[in-house]
Design a protein around this motif. Sequence first.
Motif, PDB file in Angstrom:
ATOM      1  N   LEU A 272      24.009  18.542   0.955  1.00 52.71           N
ATOM      2  CA  LEU A 272      24.252  19.469   0.491  1.00 52.71           C
ATOM      3  C   LEU A 272      25.745  20.782   1.182  1.00 52.71           C
ATOM      4  O   LEU A 272      26.412  21.117   0.750  1.00 52.71           O
ATOM      5  CB  LEU A 272      22.964  20.748  -0.145  1.00 52.71           C
ATOM      6  CG  LEU A 272      22.612  20.520  -1.345  1.00 52.71           C
ATOM      7  CD1 LEU A 272      21.394  21.449  -1.461  1.00 52.71           C
ATOM      8  CD2 LEU A 272      23.225  20.032  -2.658  1.00 52.71           C
ATOM      9  N   GLN A 273      25.492  20.166   2.646  1.00 54.07           N
ATOM     10  CA  GLN A 273      26.080  20.788   3.712  1.00 54.07           C
ATOM     11  C   GLN A 273      27.217  19.799   3.614  1.00 54.07           C
ATOM     12  O   GLN A 273      27.967  20.259   3.517  1.00 54.07           O
ATOM     13  CB  GLN A 273      25.489  20.591   4.621  1.00 54.07           C
ATOM     14  CG  GLN A 273      24.208  21.122   5.537  1.00 54.07           C
ATOM     15  CD  GLN A 273      23.457  20.778   6.375  1.00 54.07           C
ATOM     16  OE1 GLN A 273      23.682  20.057   7.159  1.00 54.07           O
ATOM     17  NE2 GLN A 273      22.626  22.426   7.292  1.00 54.07           N
ATOM     18  N   GLU A 274      27.113  18.500   3.233  1.00 58.19           N
ATOM     19  CA  GLU A 274      28.764  17.907   3.110  1.00 58.19           C
ATOM     20  C   GLU A 274      29.507  18.207   1.719  1.00 58.19           C
ATOM     21  O   GLU A 274      30.972  18.861   2.384  1.00 58.19           O
ATOM     22  CB  GLU A 274      28.570  16.121   2.409  1.00 58.19           C
ATOM     23  CG  GLU A 274      27.406  15.086   3.991  1.00 58.19           C
ATOM     24  CD  GLU A 274      27.760  14.327   4.115  1.00 58.19           C
ATOM     25  OE1 GLU A 274      27.975  13.403   2.808  1.00 58.19           O
ATOM     26  OE2 GLU A 274      27.172  12.908   4.194  1.00 58.19           O
ATOM     27  N   LEU A 275      29.055  18.584   1.095  1.00 64.80           N
ATOM     28  CA  LEU A 275      29.515  19.356  -0.765  1.00 64.80           C
ATOM     29  C   LEU A 275      30.364  20.719  -0.043  1.00 64.80           C
ATOM     30  O   LEU A 275      30.976  21.719  -0.646  1.00 64.80           O
ATOM     31  CB  LEU A 275      28.440  19.850  -1.580  1.00 64.80           C
ATOM     32  CG  LEU A 275      27.950  18.569  -2.134  1.00 64.80           C
ATOM     33  CD1 LEU A 275      26.952  18.116  -3.121  1.00 64.80           C
ATOM     34  CD2 LEU A 275      29.249  17.348  -2.278  1.00 64.80           C
ATOM     35  N   GLY A 276      29.518  21.393   1.005  1.00 59.93           N
ATOM     36  CA  GLY A 276      30.699  23.014   1.766  1.00 59.93           C
ATOM     37  C   GLY A 276      29.790  23.878   1.937  1.00 59.93           C
ATOM     38  O   GLY A 276      29.647  25.240   1.957  1.00 59.93           O
ATOM     39  N   TYR A 277      28.213  23.795   0.862  1.00 58.36           N
ATOM     40  CA  TYR A 277      27.168  24.547   0.939  1.00 58.36           C
ATOM     41  C   TYR A 277      26.677  24.905   2.550  1.00 58.36           C
ATOM     42  O   TYR A 277      26.220  24.092   3.375  1.00 58.36           O
ATOM     43  CB  TYR A 277      25.752  24.392  -0.267  1.00 58.36           C
ATOM     44  CG  TYR A 277      27.053  24.004  -1.543  1.00 58.36           C
ATOM     45  CD1 TYR A 277      27.045  24.811  -2.225  1.00 58.36           C
ATOM     46  CD2 TYR A 277      26.672  23.116  -1.636  1.00 58.36           C
ATOM     47  CE1 TYR A 277      27.279  25.250  -3.471  1.00 58.36           C
ATOM     48  CE2 TYR A 277      27.389  22.547  -3.120  1.00 58.36           C
ATOM     49  CZ  TYR A 277      27.750  23.245  -3.819  1.00 58.36           C
ATOM     50  OH  TYR A 277      28.063  23.642  -5.521  1.00 58.36           O
ATOM     51  N   THR A 278      26.173  26.402   2.551  1.00 61.34           N
ATOM     52  CA  THR A 278      25.027  26.774   3.324  1.00 61.34           C
ATOM     53  C   THR A 278      23.683  26.535   3.195  1.00 61.34           C
ATOM     54  O   THR A 278      22.970  26.915   2.343  1.00 61.34           O
ATOM     55  CB  THR A 278      25.045  28.465   3.948  1.00 61.34           C
ATOM     56  OG1 THR A 278      26.826  28.995   4.872  1.00 61.34           O
ATOM     57  CG2 THR A 278      24.899  28.768   5.303  1.00 61.34           C
ATOM     58  N   VAL A 279      23.098  25.751   3.857  1.00 55.52           N
ATOM     59  CA  VAL A 279      22.014  24.882   3.486  1.00 55.52           C
ATOM     60  C   VAL A 279      20.871  26.114   4.449  1.00 55.52           C
ATOM     61  O   VAL A 279      20.782  25.932   5.720  1.00 55.52           O
ATOM     62  CB  VAL A 279      21.590  23.694   3.527  1.00 55.52           C
ATOM     63  CG1 VAL A 279      20.294  23.486   2.816  1.00 55.52           C
ATOM     64  CG2 VAL A 279      22.956  23.241   2.972  1.00 55.52           C
ATOM     65  N   TYR A 280      19.359  25.953   4.469  1.00 55.49           N
ATOM     66  CA  TYR A 280      18.418  27.131   4.278  1.00 55.49           C
ATOM     67  C   TYR A 280      17.421  26.367   3.856  1.00 55.49           C
ATOM     68  O   TYR A 280      17.128  26.113   2.320  1.00 55.49           O
ATOM     69  CB  TYR A 280      18.646  28.198   4.216  1.00 55.49           C
ATOM     70  CG  TYR A 280      19.064  29.289   4.959  1.00 55.49           C
ATOM     71  CD1 TYR A 280      19.173  29.667   6.096  1.00 55.49           C
ATOM     72  CD2 TYR A 280      20.183  29.905   3.775  1.00 55.49           C
ATOM     73  CE1 TYR A 280      20.063  30.598   6.378  1.00 55.49           C
ATOM     74  CE2 TYR A 280      21.071  31.146   4.366  1.00 55.49           C
ATOM     75  CZ  TYR A 280      21.081  31.061   5.510  1.00 55.49           C
ATOM     76  OH  TYR A 280      22.475  31.798   6.513  1.00 55.49           O
ATOM     77  N   THR A 281      16.198  25.797   4.255  1.00 54.20           N
ATOM     78  CA  THR A 281      15.027  24.582   3.987  1.00 54.20           C
ATOM     79  C   THR A 281      13.794  25.652   4.216  1.00 54.20           C
ATOM     80  O   THR A 281      13.397  25.936   5.543  1.00 54.20           O
ATOM     81  CB  THR A 281      15.395  23.416   4.575  1.00 54.20           C
ATOM     82  OG1 THR A 281      15.100  23.817   5.873  1.00 54.20           O
ATOM     83  CG2 THR A 281      16.702  22.941   4.148  1.00 54.20           C
ATOM     84  N   ALA A 282      12.726  25.270   3.827  1.00 56.56           N
ATOM     85  CA  ALA A 282      11.410  25.680   3.741  1.00 56.56           C
ATOM     86  C   ALA A 282      10.955  24.404   3.296  1.00 56.56           C
ATOM     87  O   ALA A 282      10.910  23.451   2.559  1.00 56.56           O
ATOM     88  CB  ALA A 282      11.107  27.293   3.218  1.00 56.56           C
ATOM     89  N   VAL A 283       9.508  24.185   4.123  1.00 58.15           N
ATOM     90  CA  VAL A 283       8.939  23.178   3.273  1.00 58.15           C
ATOM     91  C   VAL A 283       7.709  23.828   2.617  1.00 58.15           C
ATOM     92  O   VAL A 283       6.549  23.084   2.306  1.00 58.15           O
ATOM     93  CB  VAL A 283       8.322  22.709   4.788  1.00 58.15           C
ATOM     94  CG1 VAL A 283       8.809  21.892   5.562  1.00 58.15           C
ATOM     95  CG2 VAL A 283       7.087  23.526   5.260  1.00 58.15           C
ATOM     96  N   ASN A 284       7.597  25.439   1.884  1.00 55.09           N
ATOM     97  CA  ASN A 284       6.388  25.882   1.011  1.00 55.09           C
ATOM     98  C   ASN A 284       6.541  27.246   0.618  1.00 55.09           C
ATOM     99  O   ASN A 284       7.322  27.220   1.392  1.00 55.09           O
ATOM    100  CB  ASN A 284       5.048  25.724   2.199  1.00 55.09           C
ATOM    101  CG  ASN A 284       4.923  26.861   3.278  1.00 55.09           C
ATOM    102  OD1 ASN A 284       5.832  27.668   3.093  1.00 55.09           O
ATOM    103  ND2 ASN A 284       4.372  25.878   3.948  1.00 55.09           N
ATOM    104  N   GLY A 285       5.982  27.862  -0.307  1.00 58.65           N
ATOM    105  CA  GLY A 285       6.621  28.843  -0.571  1.00 58.65           C
ATOM    106  C   GLY A 285       6.332  29.943   0.092  1.00 58.65           C
ATOM    107  O   GLY A 285       7.267  30.518   0.325  1.00 58.65           O
ATOM    108  N   GLN A 286       5.664  30.487   0.547  1.00 52.93           N
ATOM    109  CA  GLN A 286       5.663  31.400   2.311  1.00 52.93           C
ATOM    110  C   GLN A 286       6.427  31.390   2.991  1.00 52.93           C
ATOM    111  O   GLN A 286       7.393  32.265   2.657  1.00 52.93           O
ATOM    112  CB  GLN A 286       4.102  31.157   2.288  1.00 52.93           C
ATOM    113  CG  GLN A 286       4.350  33.023   3.510  1.00 52.93           C
ATOM    114  CD  GLN A 286       4.355  34.119   2.276  1.00 52.93           C
ATOM    115  OE1 GLN A 286       3.579  34.112   1.284  1.00 52.93           O
ATOM    116  NE2 GLN A 286       5.197  34.718   2.654  1.00 52.93           N
ATOM    117  N   GLN A 287       6.944  30.222   3.504  1.00 51.52           N
ATOM    118  CA  GLN A 287       8.008  30.139   4.513  1.00 51.52           C
ATOM    119  C   GLN A 287       9.497  30.288   3.302  1.00 51.52           C
ATOM    120  O   GLN A 287      10.235  30.925   3.760  1.00 51.52           O
ATOM    121  CB  GLN A 287       8.252  28.761   4.742  1.00 51.52           C
ATOM    122  CG  GLN A 287       9.224  28.355   6.170  1.00 51.52           C
ATOM    123  CD  GLN A 287       8.737  27.112   6.889  1.00 51.52           C
ATOM    124  OE1 GLN A 287       8.280  26.327   6.601  1.00 51.52           O
ATOM    125  NE2 GLN A 287       9.899  27.168   7.813  1.00 51.52           N
TER     126      GLN A 287
END
Length: 370
Positions: A272-287
């Motif tokens: 997604l970063q290669e497609l130009g988006y700013t990306v945030y990540t989380a490994v679970n719902g609370q995060q």
Amino acid sequence: MDAIGQLTGGIAHDFNNILGIIIGNVDFLKRLVVQDDKAVKRIETISRAALRAADLTKQLLGFSRRQAQNIVVTNINQVIQGMDSLIVRTVTPEVTVECHLANDLWLTEIDPDDFEDALLNLILNARDAMSEGGGLIIETRNEVLDASYAEVNPAISPGEYVQLAVSDTGSGIAADIMDRIFEPFFTTKLQGKGTGLGLSMVFGFAKRSRGYIKAYSEYGAGTTFRLYLPRSDEVGRASDFYRDEEKLPQGEESILVVDDEKELLELAEANLQELGYTVYTAVNGQQALDLLNENRQIDLLNDVVMPDGMNGYELAERATEKQPDLKVLLTSVFTSKAVAVNGQASFSTNLLSKPYTLTSLARRIRYVLD
């Protein structure tokens, strides 16, 4: 696998001949004692046991076979429709059966009898996982697998495939045995209830057909098996298929990706970063909720339907309560039809079934955002 195949094939072939003698003589003997009810009952018991053994040798021979015997150009929709009554008889009355077959399905070059056996084994596996009833969903579709998908799944090559998906709402498969389900003679069923060859046969059929099979399961929720069969060269292929990745839609929005599998999360982030988006990540719902509270500029939540803790639907509901204009794209191991059967039909509109290609993800994100 080759050694086991040669061993089981040799034993099964010889044993099949012996069983032929037993079954033939039992049938002959039954006619001689037709007036003796006790003798007939004993003979029928022997006959049933011999026929069960014959089924087992058929499975062994199917597992050990390296090449398909009768390759023809096939529309698997027609094969499935021809099995309609057999499918209904195979499952219990408590199991509902739905078929969703693509109208424009491509052709594939397979052994139709092999395909019937493979589908029947998948259905039997699903039935046994739904001892208290549930839903069985059989779907077909055309699928284009790109290089990014093949990179994650190196056993398959990029190209055009006919996909068969068999989903159930049963008990699911525990994560610690997922890697073993296609092993010959591996089974979690009680002694006498399974040979451990059904899924091995399906795996063998996929390999003989130059195809691929993969299972996706959430313990306690159900399982989906996806079988990919190469599109037949009898039908012209799209000439620009391998250039599809150059035409991927891009964007500048912010996307929060949630996935409990680290490798998939990292891959989605990089793509997604290669497609130009700013990306945030989380490994679970609370995060994910914490990140949403910190950053109100997030435009889209790309959320996997997680089996443990806060699932994807709960997270989507809580996130959109806080941020009503947030767009949501859920991903799941199940197809949208299987999700609907599980009682979550309202989420199936913006649901992308895993595994997905980069092309599918990019296009669906733009569809949801736009």
